[in-house]
Design a protein around this motif. Structure first.
Motif, PDB file in Angstrom:
ATOM      1  N   LEU A   8     -12.393  16.055 -23.064  1.00  0.00           N
ATOM      2  CA  LEU A   8     -13.840  16.074 -22.840  1.00  0.00           C
ATOM      3  C   LEU A   8     -14.171  16.656 -21.469  1.00  0.00           C
ATOM      4  CD1 LEU A   8     -16.608  15.270 -23.978  1.00  0.00           C
ATOM      5  CD2 LEU A   8     -16.293  13.051 -22.890  1.00  0.00           C
ATOM      6  N   SER A   9     -13.387  16.312 -20.482  1.00  0.00           N
ATOM      7  CA  SER A   9     -13.595  16.834 -19.134  1.00  0.00           C
ATOM      8  C   SER A   9     -13.428  18.348 -19.096  1.00  0.00           C
ATOM      9  CB  SER A   9     -12.606  16.176 -18.175  1.00  0.00           C
ATOM     10  OG  SER A   9     -12.673  16.763 -16.908  1.00  0.00           O
ATOM     11  N   MET A  10     -12.434  18.863 -19.791  1.00  0.00           N
ATOM     12  CA  MET A  10     -12.224  20.312 -19.827  1.00  0.00           C
ATOM     13  C   MET A  10     -13.380  21.026 -20.517  1.00  0.00           C
ATOM     14  SD  MET A  10      -8.089  20.378 -20.499  1.00  0.00           S
ATOM     15  CE  MET A  10      -8.202  21.792 -21.521  1.00  0.00           C
ATOM     16  N   GLN A  11     -13.910  20.441 -21.604  1.00  0.00           N
ATOM     17  CA  GLN A  11     -15.044  21.044 -22.295  1.00  0.00           C
ATOM     18  C   GLN A  11     -16.277  21.064 -21.394  1.00  0.00           C
ATOM     19  OE1 GLN A  11     -15.361  18.669 -25.822  1.00  0.00           O
ATOM     20  NE2 GLN A  11     -13.927  19.941 -26.979  1.00  0.00           N
ATOM     21  N   GLN A  12     -16.513  19.987 -20.673  1.00  0.00           N
ATOM     22  CA  GLN A  12     -17.679  19.930 -19.795  1.00  0.00           C
ATOM     23  C   GLN A  12     -17.536  20.887 -18.618  1.00  0.00           C
ATOM     24  OE1 GLN A  12     -20.518  18.528 -20.606  1.00  0.00           O
ATOM     25  NE2 GLN A  12     -19.532  17.910 -22.505  1.00  0.00           N
ATOM     26  N   THR A  13     -16.312  21.107 -18.163  1.00  0.00           N
ATOM     27  CA  THR A  13     -16.084  22.084 -17.103  1.00  0.00           C
ATOM     28  C   THR A  13     -16.429  23.488 -17.589  1.00  0.00           C
ATOM     29  OG1 THR A  13     -14.352  20.723 -16.114  1.00  0.00           O
ATOM     30  CG2 THR A  13     -14.336  23.051 -15.552  1.00  0.00           C
ATOM     31  N   GLU A  14     -16.042  23.803 -18.815  1.00  0.00           N
ATOM     32  CA  GLU A  14     -16.377  25.105 -19.404  1.00  0.00           C
ATOM     33  C   GLU A  14     -17.899  25.256 -19.539  1.00  0.00           C
ATOM     34  OE1 GLU A  14     -16.225  28.841 -21.089  1.00  0.00           O
ATOM     35  OE2 GLU A  14     -14.638  27.748 -20.066  1.00  0.00           O
ATOM     36  N   ASN A  15     -18.571  24.204 -19.984  1.00  0.00           N
ATOM     37  CA  ASN A  15     -20.035  24.249 -20.108  1.00  0.00           C
ATOM     38  C   ASN A  15     -20.695  24.436 -18.747  1.00  0.00           C
ATOM     39  OD1 ASN A  15     -19.787  23.936 -22.847  1.00  0.00           O
ATOM     40  ND2 ASN A  15     -20.276  21.767 -22.847  1.00  0.00           N
ATOM     41  N   SER A  16     -20.146  23.813 -17.730  1.00  0.00           N
ATOM     42  CA  SER A  16     -20.678  23.961 -16.379  1.00  0.00           C
ATOM     43  C   SER A  16     -20.525  25.394 -15.885  1.00  0.00           C
ATOM     44  CB  SER A  16     -19.951  23.003 -15.437  1.00  0.00           C
ATOM     45  OG  SER A  16     -20.349  23.202 -14.110  1.00  0.00           O
ATOM     46  N   THR A  17     -19.413  26.015 -16.225  1.00  0.00           N
ATOM     47  CA  THR A  17     -19.197  27.416 -15.860  1.00  0.00           C
ATOM     48  C   THR A  17     -20.221  28.317 -16.557  1.00  0.00           C
ATOM     49  OG1 THR A  17     -16.848  26.998 -15.537  1.00  0.00           O
ATOM     50  CG2 THR A  17     -17.497  29.287 -15.858  1.00  0.00           C
ATOM     51  N   LEU A  18     -20.498  28.031 -17.832  1.00  0.00           N
ATOM     52  CA  LEU A  18     -21.500  28.811 -18.559  1.00  0.00           C
ATOM     53  C   LEU A  18     -22.876  28.667 -17.908  1.00  0.00           C
ATOM     54  CD1 LEU A  18     -20.495  28.125 -22.281  1.00  0.00           C
ATOM     55  CD2 LEU A  18     -20.173  30.234 -20.982  1.00  0.00           C
ATOM     56  N   ARG A  19     -23.234  27.458 -17.503  1.00  0.00           N
ATOM     57  CA  ARG A  19     -24.539  27.244 -16.851  1.00  0.00           C
ATOM     58  C   ARG A  19     -24.623  27.984 -15.526  1.00  0.00           C
ATOM     59  NH1 ARG A  19     -23.999  21.216 -18.364  1.00  0.00           N
ATOM     60  NH2 ARG A  19     -24.863  21.252 -20.459  1.00  0.00           N
ATOM     61  N   SER A  20     -23.536  27.958 -14.770  1.00  0.00           N
ATOM     62  CA  SER A  20     -23.520  28.681 -13.494  1.00  0.00           C
ATOM     63  C   SER A  20     -23.675  30.182 -13.723  1.00  0.00           C
ATOM     64  CB  SER A  20     -22.217  28.407 -12.752  1.00  0.00           C
ATOM     65  OG  SER A  20     -22.119  27.060 -12.387  1.00  0.00           O
ATOM     66  N   ASN A  21     -22.990  30.703 -14.712  1.00  0.00           N
ATOM     67  CA  ASN A  21     -23.109  32.137 -15.014  1.00  0.00           C
ATOM     68  C   ASN A  21     -24.506  32.486 -15.507  1.00  0.00           C
ATOM     69  OD1 ASN A  21     -20.534  32.924 -14.259  1.00  0.00           O
ATOM     70  ND2 ASN A  21     -19.667  32.408 -16.241  1.00  0.00           N
ATOM     71  N   ALA A  22     -25.125  31.619 -16.292  1.00  0.00           N
ATOM     72  CA  ALA A  22     -26.494  31.861 -16.763  1.00  0.00           C
ATOM     73  C   ALA A  22     -27.451  31.922 -15.573  1.00  0.00           C
ATOM     74  CB  ALA A  22     -26.918  30.775 -17.745  1.00  0.00           C
ATOM     75  N   THR A  23     -27.278  31.031 -14.625  1.00  0.00           N
ATOM     76  CA  THR A  23     -28.113  31.030 -13.422  1.00  0.00           C
ATOM     77  C   THR A  23     -27.890  32.305 -12.617  1.00  0.00           C
ATOM     78  OG1 THR A  23     -28.004  28.628 -13.333  1.00  0.00           O
ATOM     79  CG2 THR A  23     -28.687  29.741 -11.336  1.00  0.00           C
ATOM     80  N   LEU A  24     -26.649  32.729 -12.505  1.00  0.00           N
ATOM     81  CA  LEU A  24     -26.325  33.947 -11.773  1.00  0.00           C
ATOM     82  C   LEU A  24     -26.986  35.170 -12.413  1.00  0.00           C
ATOM     83  CD1 LEU A  24     -24.583  35.317  -9.547  1.00  0.00           C
ATOM     84  CD2 LEU A  24     -22.811  35.541 -11.288  1.00  0.00           C
ATOM     85  N   TYR A  25     -26.937  35.268 -13.745  1.00  0.00           N
ATOM     86  CA  TYR A  25     -27.547  36.409 -14.422  1.00  0.00           C
ATOM     87  C   TYR A  25     -29.073  36.355 -14.343  1.00  0.00           C
ATOM     88  CZ  TYR A  25     -23.305  38.547 -16.027  1.00  0.00           C
ATOM     89  OH  TYR A  25     -22.102  39.196 -16.056  1.00  0.00           O
ATOM     90  N   ALA A  26     -29.656  35.170 -14.368  1.00  0.00           N
ATOM     91  CA  ALA A  26     -31.111  35.056 -14.210  1.00  0.00           C
ATOM     92  C   ALA A  26     -31.522  35.510 -12.810  1.00  0.00           C
ATOM     93  CB  ALA A  26     -31.562  33.628 -14.465  1.00  0.00           C
ATOM     94  N   GLN A  27     -30.757  35.142 -11.802  1.00  0.00           N
ATOM     95  CA  GLN A  27     -31.056  35.587 -10.436  1.00  0.00           C
ATOM     96  C   GLN A  27     -30.866  37.099 -10.293  1.00  0.00           C
ATOM     97  OE1 GLN A  27     -28.439  33.070  -8.169  1.00  0.00           O
ATOM     98  NE2 GLN A  27     -29.953  31.428  -8.010  1.00  0.00           N
ATOM     99  N   THR A  28     -29.847  37.634 -10.955  1.00  0.00           N
ATOM    100  CA  THR A  28     -29.625  39.085 -10.928  1.00  0.00           C
ATOM    101  C   THR A  28     -30.801  39.813 -11.575  1.00  0.00           C
ATOM    102  OG1 THR A  28     -27.233  38.781 -11.004  1.00  0.00           O
ATOM    103  CG2 THR A  28     -28.070  40.934 -11.678  1.00  0.00           C
ATOM    104  N   ALA A  29     -31.283  39.279 -12.695  1.00  0.00           N
ATOM    105  CA  ALA A  29     -32.439  39.886 -13.358  1.00  0.00           C
ATOM    106  C   ALA A  29     -33.668  39.818 -12.455  1.00  0.00           C
ATOM    107  CB  ALA A  29     -32.707  39.196 -14.691  1.00  0.00           C
ATOM    108  N   ALA A  30     -33.856  38.715 -11.762  1.00  0.00           N
ATOM    109  CA  ALA A  30     -34.995  38.580 -10.844  1.00  0.00           C
ATOM    110  C   ALA A  30     -34.901  39.596  -9.713  1.00  0.00           C
ATOM    111  CB  ALA A  30     -35.037  37.161 -10.284  1.00  0.00           C
ATOM    112  N   ASP A  31     -33.711  39.781  -9.185  1.00  0.00           N
ATOM    113  CA  ASP A  31     -33.528  40.766  -8.117  1.00  0.00           C
ATOM    114  C   ASP A  31     -33.813  42.184  -8.607  1.00  0.00           C
ATOM    115  OD1 ASP A  31     -32.857  38.816  -6.301  1.00  0.00           O
ATOM    116  OD2 ASP A  31     -30.683  39.075  -6.552  1.00  0.00           O
TER     117      ASP A  31
END
Length: 127
Positions: free
Chosen positions: A35-58
């Motif tokens: 479960l911890s490994m799955q949540q770590t993967e989900n956290s990585t996806l959320r971080s990448n989504a935030t990064l791409y949203a910021q890139t789009a804003a820029d």
């Protein structure tokens, strides 16, 4: 002569019960680790989504506050899909002095009936 000898040690039943308790404990630890490994993967996806949203804003800011061209948007969405999965989407809407950027993707959810949940990140950006 008679010797009174007292036996010491563990019986076979005691050893088997101890092994059973240990095995159940180790299965619990393995489940928590998974479960911890799955949540770590989900956290990585959320971080990448935030990064791409910021890139789009820029990119919208660099474009003078206007909507991105279709080639710029498809390029950014293509990179987004490589990282977040083929079902991910990027939407950008610009109005006056504000842009709304929405990133949508699917992540694993062990508590869901389908095993996956669609997540959405919305970001309002001042231009």
């Amino acid at each position: 002569m008679r010797y009174n000898r007292k036996e010491s040690g563990f019986s076979m039943i005691e050893v088997l019960v101890a092994l059973l308790v240990l095995a159940i404990g180790l299965l619990g630890v393995a489940g928590v680790q998974l479960l911890s490994m799955q949540q770590t993967e989900n956290s990585t996806l959320r971080s990448n989504a935030t990064l791409y949203a910021q890139t789009a804003a820029d990119r919208v800011r660099a474009n003078g506050g206007s909507v991105l061209t279709s080639s710029e948007l498809s390029d950014l969405e293509g990179r987004l899909q490589q990282v977040l999965g083929d079902d991910s989407e990027l939407q950008i809407s610009v109005s006056a002095d504000e842009a709304q950027i929405t990133v949508q993707w699917t992540e694993r959810d062990p508590f869901s009936d389908t095993g996956a949940t669609t997540q959405t990140l919305s970001m309002n950006v001042s231009l």
